[in-house]
Design an enzyme around this catalytic site. Sequence first.
Site, short mmCIF file in Angstrom:
data_model
loop_
_atom_site.label_atom_id
_atom_site.label_comp_id
_atom_site.label_asym_id
_atom_site.label_seq_id
_atom_site.Cartn_x
_atom_site.Cartn_y
_atom_site.Cartn_z
N SER A 136 0.85 -1.45 0.33
CA SER A 136 -0.15 -0.26 0.09
C SER A 136 0.53 1.27 0.16
O SER A 136 1.51 1.58 -1.23
CB SER A 136 -1.01 0.42 1.05
OG SER A 136 -1.84 0.54 1.47
N LYS B 141 -19.95 17.38 3.45
CA LYS B 141 -19.47 17.75 4.50
C LYS B 141 -18.64 16.17 5.61
O LYS B 141 -17.41 16.56 5.85
CB LYS B 141 -19.38 18.81 5.29
CG LYS B 141 -18.98 19.33 6.03
CD LYS B 141 -16.93 19.81 6.00
CE LYS B 141 -16.23 20.08 6.93
NZ LYS B 141 -15.35 20.48 6.72
#
Length: 341
Positions: free
Chosen positions: A168, A220
């Site tokens: 990763s 948001k």
Amino acid sequence: MEFFAEYAGFLARTVTLVVAILVILAAIAALRSRNRRVGAGHLDVRKLNDFFKELRERLEHAVLDKEHLKAARKAEAKAAKRAKKAGEHKSRVFVLDFDGDIKASATDHLRHEVTALLSMATPKDEVVLRLESGGGMVHSYGLASSQLARIRDAGVPLTVCVDKVAASGGYMMACIGQKILAAPFSIIGSIGVVAQLPNVHRLLKKHDIDFEVLTAGEYKRTLTVFGENTEKGRQKFQEDLETTHVLFKDFVGRYRPQLAMDEIATGEVWLGVAALNKRLVDELRTSDEYLAERAREAELFHLHYVARKSLQERVGLAASVALDRLLLNWWTRLNQQRFWQ
């Protein structure tokens, strides 16, 4: 008289205690003042050639007799004298270490180490990074990768050695190297993005507990731990993950265009042998083997930036290390018991 004697003894002990406390406080203040003067940390530089030489000499001393040992030292001295007379200058190899956690905390040291070596490294030199990381936060490993990109942009050859894992975010860093060397059973890959979080909304609702989420901006907050998640929020969150994955693939593809991206960007991991076949790495070698070989022909310098810590930080770190060691020992014993007869 006995009362005054006891009182004098008590007073003397009290004064002694107060003076001791004042001395300790003065020492702490002086230490803090000194730390402010000398700066936030320092760079340790160690020549690894001396380490390899000491290993060899200790073995020779144990194995060879006096006659052969003397001949070996004499031949070594002659070779060094010929090289000096010929004006030979060995190339330099700067060795860095990166042991990554989920926050890529080692970046704080890496950035200073890179700044230091770039102040004198040239394209004739080499940087070797011994990398161990299973990945973590995207923005943290993005910054760590940017530090390595500084080396490559400066034209200094970069070799990345992976002995255990570069997955990763760890592989995001590794792919910047012109050469990636991996141990045969190291874990490589995991070019993907994952996010997970619990949601206890139904538990709160069952106990008649309301949780309000107030936002300004439609997206948001997409998913939340305590509030009720919507399908629209899940879809937006998934889109953000896909966008990050595309950026991840583009980043890896920029530095390793030889990769079949559709085949390897699935989030899978491979052991070193399989990773070589996938062209995720360039060679199967351990860092020990590579550095021992380079030490024969180059000067190796290990760089490690040491940050100064406050007294509170040192005490907290010691407690954390002790707790980690206790948990690790407990976990090891628990696993060993599974194999006992």
